[in-house]
Write a protein that holds these residues in place. Sequence first.
Motif, mmCIF file in Angstrom:
data_model
loop_
_atom_site.group_PDB
_atom_site.id
_atom_site.type_symbol
_atom_site.label_atom_id
_atom_site.label_comp_id
_atom_site.label_asym_id
_atom_site.label_seq_id
_atom_site.Cartn_x
_atom_site.Cartn_y
_atom_site.Cartn_z
ATOM 1 N N SER A 36 -3.572 0.737 6.803
ATOM 2 C CA SER A 36 -3.052 -0.206 5.567
ATOM 3 C C SER A 36 -2.936 -1.437 5.912
ATOM 4 N N GLU A 68 -7.962 -2.995 3.228
ATOM 5 C CA GLU A 68 -7.428 -2.035 2.321
ATOM 6 C C GLU A 68 -7.210 -0.520 3.053
ATOM 7 N N GLY A 69 -6.049 -0.116 2.632
ATOM 8 C CA GLY A 69 -5.724 1.276 3.093
ATOM 9 C C GLY A 69 -6.696 2.486 2.570
ATOM 10 N N TYR A 112 0.792 -1.199 -0.103
ATOM 11 C CA TYR A 112 -0.041 0.146 0.008
ATOM 12 C C TYR A 112 0.766 1.285 0.064
#
Length: 356
Positions: free
Chosen positions: A159, A265-266, A12
């Motif tokens: 993240s 997910e970031g 990320y």
Amino acid sequence: MTTWLLYGATGYTGKLIAQEAVERGMRPLLAGRSKEKVQPLAEELGLAFRIFELNSQTAEHLEDIDLVLHCAGPFEKTSKPMIHACLKAGVHYLDITGEISVFEYTHSLHEEALQKNIILCSGVGFDVIPTDCTALKLKQALPDAVELALGFDSDSGISPGTMKTMVEGLGGGNTVRKEGQLTDAAIGKHQRLIDFGRGKKSAMAIPWGDVATAYYTTGIPNISAWIPTPKAAIYAARLLNAASPLLSSEKVKQPLLKWVEQGVEGPNQEQRARSAAYIWGQAANADGVIKTCRINTANVYDLTVYGALEVTQRLLTGDYPSGSWTPAALFGPDLLESLPGSGRFEIDSFYPGNAN
């Protein structure tokens, strides 16, 4: 022509750094373990790439490299082979870790870095540029400080890499610096009210990297790190101390790490843009004089991008002393103010018997 390598480019934060680097006209060589992940990103950004594992042969892949920016965590597992490859190849080493053990290990290699005429600098992201620069600013304001507390407040998301590091650290408790020595403490044991910059909040001490780095930056013997934590969460953290052996087991960690891979997910650009960070620090001397420092910065991930690229650029174009350094010790506290989205340091003073 100087050549620098970004290892862990498809994570990320690594991807954010690669994208911003290209926007600035920088040309990193992207690297990682998976050709299936690295090649598409390299082609998208018009960059060269290199695929290799972190092992005893890693130095062979660095022979034409001037600097490595290491972004592949968890750093407690990945940093040592990359650091030693950089030492062997005579290459500057940077990373974006926040892990105490990595900071301690990097510091222990100061003499080797001197002999190789290279720079080792861990923590060139949000971990720990903002708090490290705040620590040095307070040291300059109160040279005889004996206690230092540092912390931050942010609504940032998280993240996958950061979440993995948190999972790996489950059951580890807290760490503080006491009389110059790293000291274990139960998580949730230390709590206080802190105004990080937007009103007083309940806060809890955490094992943040500054208990290592701020000591090497300032020499202050007693250091703790803090984040806002609701009282109910602090109480829950205390209860979890009893479950430490279970939380530390691989049977608990592996399913969580798999969940992170599949479901975390970031934050996106919009979320980052509306999530500034509030940095706070407080130093005290033996006479009871207290200096409190605050500064606002960009979102924690954006600041990591800005900080990592700023340090990379400075090392590639400037002349700095070799050895193992913290970011603030190498560049001074003004490093933080120079980054996009950062405000200016503001320091308040308290003197015993005088509220001014």
